[in-house]
Design an enzyme around this catalytic site. Structure first.
Site, mmCIF file in Angstrom:
data_model
loop_
_atom_site.group_PDB
_atom_site.id
_atom_site.type_symbol
_atom_site.label_atom_id
_atom_site.label_comp_id
_atom_site.label_asym_id
_atom_site.label_seq_id
_atom_site.Cartn_x
_atom_site.Cartn_y
_atom_site.Cartn_z
ATOM 1 C CB CYS A 356 -0.898 0.047 1.219
ATOM 2 S SG CYS A 356 -1.884 -1.406 1.492
HETATM 3 O O1 KQY Z 1 -4.246 -0.258 2.250
HETATM 4 C C1 KQY Z 1 -4.164 0.721 1.580
HETATM 5 N N1 KQY Z 1 -3.982 0.634 0.296
HETATM 6 C C2 KQY Z 1 -4.335 2.053 2.144
HETATM 7 C C3 KQY Z 1 -4.753 2.037 3.542
HETATM 8 C C4 KQY Z 1 -5.186 3.389 3.958
HETATM 9 C C5 KQY Z 1 -5.423 3.475 5.397
HETATM 10 C C6 KQY Z 1 -5.602 4.880 5.829
HETATM 11 N N2 KQY Z 1 -5.715 4.968 7.229
#
Ligand code: KQY
Length: 374
Positions: A356
């Site tokens: 992420c």
């Molecule tokens: O997992 C993701 N691609 C992004 C997670 C965002 C979490 C924001 N608190």
């Protein structure tokens, strides 16, 4: 120079290559917001720096830091890592950065997906998100890549492609009314064809339990090579993740990819289940406009949230009881790459993991084109 194009990637002969193909480099952002990262972001900054350093052993890394953090980020990161000033609301480069597409000649362009913080004012995770929505454009300017501004809200973590015309998505995320309420499943598929060069969309059901992105596919499953994926897995029937992972397995086994192949599934053991401790929750500032952190809340922990670099895999270490088994699976699935574990808990506390917070820029090399949709 970066032009904004009004056509679509598929119409121009472009498609999204897989993450396991050669990269020019990786982009990340620097975490700082105290209402998502505990202790003013310091432990997360250490974790992000360790991820950037691990990836930099395999390919060039650029980290974007906002003005107030630039000097500090520069001092905390090795010299070999390029640090540039970019404003952002948080630090999820997979979701706010560009998804890059390529053509057969080796030209690289970027898709700039409109971003609404995983749901906007209907369950989104913070407000405002205006600076996040500009990140992809800024990255493409720096990379001198032309840009397509897509017509639907989407995040990079909501798609996984094989680079040969197949895209994996979840219904929980892409059909969620907090993203594109006016778009039908068919219309979304049409856009995925036009923008990613996909011919086959494989719809999985839900994402990992308690994933605050509304079930991003990249936390559930990841392409290892064409027609082979890694899926987060539990054998515990009492765990709600059991139903989710079994449903994903059933759908993957029933699917045929864009070349008509069956998809082979490698099971990755699930860590935990892991929960946020009282001390961890207490370290996060509570502020209007941001999701509060609650002690005892289950974390969306998954080893599938690893990053594939040139010659390497960077995997989150999450649970001493399951880390060795997950490392062993990835070493077996990726025999040609060095598999490196980096502590992932601090990133997990912010709601995601290594995949992420990273976004690849594909290498500018000639490639064989998949059959593109018309
Ligand atoms: O997992 C993701 N691609 C992004 C997670 C965002 C979490 C924001 N608190």
């Amino acid at each position: 120079m970066s032009r904004t194009l009004s056509s679509t990637p598929a119409a121009d002969g472009y498609w999204m290559p897989a993450e396991f193909e050669l990269h020019a480099g990786t982009w990340m952002l620097w975490p700082y917001r105290p209402d998502n990262w505990r202790a003013g972001g310091l432990p997360a900054q250490q974790a992000f720096a360790a991820v950037a350093t691990a990836i930099a052993a395999f390919e060039p890394v650029t980290v974007g830091a906002c003005a107030g953090q630039y000097e500090y980020a520069r001092a905390r990161l090795p010299e070999a890592i390029r640090v540039v000033e970019i404003s952002s609301n948080d630090a999820w480069m997979r979701d706010v950065g560009p998804s890059c597409v390529v053509n057969a000649e080796g030209d690289v362009r970027g898709i700039d997906w409109p971003f609404n913080a995983w749901g906007g004012l209907n369950g989104g995770l913070y407000y405002p998100w205006d600076q996040d929505d500009l990140v992809a454009r800024k990255v493409l300017e720096i990379e001198a890549c032309d840009r397509y501004r897509a017509p639907l809200i989407l995040e990079g973590g909501a798609i996984h492609v094989d680079g040969q015309g197949t895209v994996l998505v979840t219904e929980q995320c892409l059909l969620n009314p907090n993203r594109n309420p006016g778009l039908s499943r068919e219309r979304i598929e049409t856009y995925l064809r036009r923008y990613l060069g996909a011919r086959v969309v494989v719809w999985l059901g839900d994402g990992v339990i308690n994933d605050e992105t509304d079930g991003h596919v990249d936390n559930l499953v990841c392409y290892a090579r064409p027609a082979e994926v890694c899926l987060t897995w539990t054998d515990s029937r009492r765990d709600p993740q059991w139903r989710v992972s079994h449903d994903a397995l059933d759908r993957l086994m029933a699917a045929r990819d864009a070349r008509g192949r069956r998809i082979k599934v490698h099971k990755l053991p699930q860590p935990g289940p892991l929960k946020m401790t009282a001390a961890e929750a207490a370290g996060v500032l509570t502020r209007d406009g941001a999701k509060p952190r609650v002690a005892g809340e289950r974390l969306a922990a998954s080893y599938a949230n690893f990053y594939i670099a040139n010659g390497g895999i960077v995997m989150p270490l999450l649970d001493a009881r399951t880390d060795p088994a997950a490392l062993a699976v990835l070493r077996r699935v990726f025999p040609g790459r060095e598999v490196v574990g980096v502590p992932g808990r601090e990133i997990l506390l912010g709601g995601g993991n290594i995949h992420c917070i990273t976004q690849q820029i594909p290498a500018a090399i000639a490639r064989r084109a998949p059959v593109l949709p018309s």
